[in-house]
Structure formats: structure tokens, C-alpha cells
Design an enzyme around this catalytic site. Structure first.
Site, mmCIF file in Angstrom:
data_model
loop_
_atom_site.group_PDB
_atom_site.id
_atom_site.type_symbol
_atom_site.label_atom_id
_atom_site.label_comp_id
_atom_site.label_asym_id
_atom_site.label_seq_id
_atom_site.Cartn_x
_atom_site.Cartn_y
_atom_site.Cartn_z
ATOM 1 N N TYR A 55 1.014 -1.109 0.249
ATOM 2 C CA TYR A 55 -0.044 0.210 -0.196
ATOM 3 C C TYR A 55 0.925 1.147 0.046
ATOM 4 O O TYR A 55 0.280 2.437 -0.075
ATOM 5 C CB TYR A 55 -0.857 0.016 1.133
ATOM 6 N N HIS A 113 0.729 -11.907 2.429
ATOM 7 C CA HIS A 113 0.056 -10.793 1.325
ATOM 8 C C HIS A 113 -1.369 -11.707 0.190
ATOM 9 O O HIS A 113 -2.894 -11.727 0.281
ATOM 10 C CB HIS A 113 0.630 -9.693 0.682
#
Length: 282
Positions: A55, A113
Site C-alpha cells: 500500500y 499478502h
């Protein structure tokens, strides 16, 4: 230092972890947006914050929490290791870099992730366990795994796997995964609960919300937590934060829970990047 209120929100228990049932996610937020909205999230009562290396806003979240005077012992912080760091020479180093950006000495939950298609699950789990043993995270988990991958992860991991963070919203049937996770003592953490903006505009969800004096978005978040999931909410607009957390003063009845679940459709999945996503269960 400002005084930050607390909120009595339920906790989801999973393999020894107690995870706040509603989290605040910062996916696709700029640094400026994160630093503007996080103080409002704290003021509203959020204590669970979810970010990720990819991110690229871990540092902004760390700055915002520090500037707001948030007490570390009141926070539940989650971040995720990106697939490019699934190697012995990068995994632990990348986590240390995440902690430095977040301005903490450990996170509460560290996730893989995506499974990816280049590094074996066994190797990923071994590296995840190593950073947990080193004290860089209290708990570990996975994200975007299939049922088979989750079962493999649970079987291989020395430390308990506490969650599988996956896409969950009214248009995607995740009951099979939820059942498999429950059998393993693993919580589901639901992301994309608004289905990339479709939920707030859904007439059926709006009608259900009108019964309770709530918005369609609040109905969807309540539907998630009422199933026992951890739900990640998100907004970049400070004025909308209070709405996102106001879901603990009502309960959906059985008929409405079923009606929301019936909105699922075969093409409901939104997030499935090639090379990262597994062969989904359905």
C-alpha cells in the site's frame, strides 16, 4: 497530546488471538488521506488498523497514530508482507522496515499478502514463523488463500494461524471457506465489504437499512460481523468515519441475514490478480 476515546467493540477470538471485530483499512489511500482520516477514526473509536507493504502508506499510518497520541497498548496493528519479499534475504528485513515505518517494535498481526505462484506455501510459512519467533509480531496469518492452502498453512505452522483475510461481500458466497476456517479455529477477515462501491447503491440493502435506520453500507458491515467475521471498513472522508463504526447498536434478523446472503452470484468475485491469486474454490 489529545485524549482519545475508547469504544466497546466485540473481539473475535481465533487460535489465541483477540481481534477487534471492526478494523479500519487504508488500501488505496494516499499519505495525505491517511494522515487526514486516521485522527477521525481514532476519535470515532477505531483501534484496529490494517495496512500492507504494497500500500506504501505504512509510514503515513505510523505518523498519524503517533501525532494523534494513540497508546500502543490500545491499538491492534496489522500489516502484510508483499510477495516480492518472500525470500530468506528479504522477508525478515522487510518486516523490520515495516515496523520502522509504523514506528513500533512489533505488529499485532502479520499476514502473507497473496499466495503467489513462485514460492511454496511451506517456505512462506517457515519465514512467517521465524519473524513471529523473533518477536516482530504477536500473531500471524494469511491472506487470499484457498481452502487447501489454508489447511496446508495451519498444518505446517508452528505458531497458530489466526486469520485468512479474504474478499467477502454480499455478492460473493464464501460459506465454504468460512466453514473450513472455523473448523481450523481461524477467523475470516473480510475485505472489499463494499464490493468496490456497489453495496451503498444496492436497493435491496437500502431497503433493509431503512428498517433499522441504517445505511446500506452499515447493513453490509453488520452482516459481516454478525457472521463472526472481522470486517475491514474504509473511507478517506473524515465525515464518514463515524457512520462506519456505528454498527454495534442494532442486529439484523435472520430473514435479513439470509436475504443479504442470497445476493451472491457466480461472477461476484472482484479481486483475482493473475500470478498472485490461487485457484479459487468456486
Amino acid at each position: 497530546m489529545q485524549t482519545i476515546p475508547t469504544i466497546s467493540a466485540p473481539l473475535v477470538s481465533a487460535n489465541g488471538a483477540a481481534i477487534p471485530a471492526l478494523g479500519f483499512g487504508v488500501f488505496r489511500m494516499s499519505d495525505a488521506e491517511v494522515e487526514r482520516v486516521v485522527p477521525a477514526a481514532l476519535d470515532a473509536g477505531f483501534r484496529h488498523f490494517d495496512t500492507a507493504q504494497i500500500y506504501r502508506n505504512e509510514a503515513a499510518l505510523g505518523r498519524a497514530l503517533q501525532a494523534a497520541g494513540a497508546r500502543r497498548d490500545e491499538l491492534f496493528l496489522t500489516t502484510k508482507v508483499w510477495v516480492d519479499n518472500y525470500s530468506p534475504d528479504r522477508f525478515t528485513a522487510s518486516v523490520a522496515e515495516s515496523l520502522d515505518r509504523l514506528k513500533v517494535d512489533h505488529v499485532d498481526l502479520l499476514l502473507l499478502h497473496w499466495p503467489g505462484d513462485t514460492v511454496a506455501i511451506a517456505e512462506q510459512i517457515e519465514m512467517l514463523n521465524a519473524v513471529q519467533a523473533a518477536g516482530l509480531t504477536r500473531h500471524i496469518g494469511v491472506s487470499n488463500q484457498s481452502i487447501a492452502q489454508l489447511r496446508e498453512s495451519v498444518a505446517l505452522s508452528r505458531a497458530p494461524i489466526v486469520t485468512n483475510q479474504i474478499e467477502v461481500h454480499p455478492y460473493l458466497d464464501q460459506r465454504a471457506m468460512a466453514a473450513a476456517a472455523k473448523a481450523a479455529g481461524v477467523a475470516i477477515t473480510a475485505y472489499y465489504g463494499m464490493a468496490d462501491g456497489a453495496v451503498p447503491k444496492d436497493p435491496a440493502l437500502q431497503r433493509i437499512g431503512a428498517k433499522y435506520g441504517k445505511s446500506a453500507a452499515q447493513v453490509a458491515l453488520r452482516w459481516l460481523v454478525q457472521q463472526g467475521h472481522v470486517a475491514l471498513s474504509k473511507t478517506a472522508r473524515p465525515e464518514r468515519v463515524a457512520e462506519n463504526i456505528a454498527i454495534f447498536d442494532f442486529a439484523l434478523d435472520d430473514a435479513d441475514m439470509a436475504a443479504i446472503g442470497a445476493l451472491a452470484r457466480p461472477d461476484g468475485r472482484i479481486v483475482s490478480p493473475a500470478g498472485l491469486a490461487p485457484a479459487w474454490d468456486k
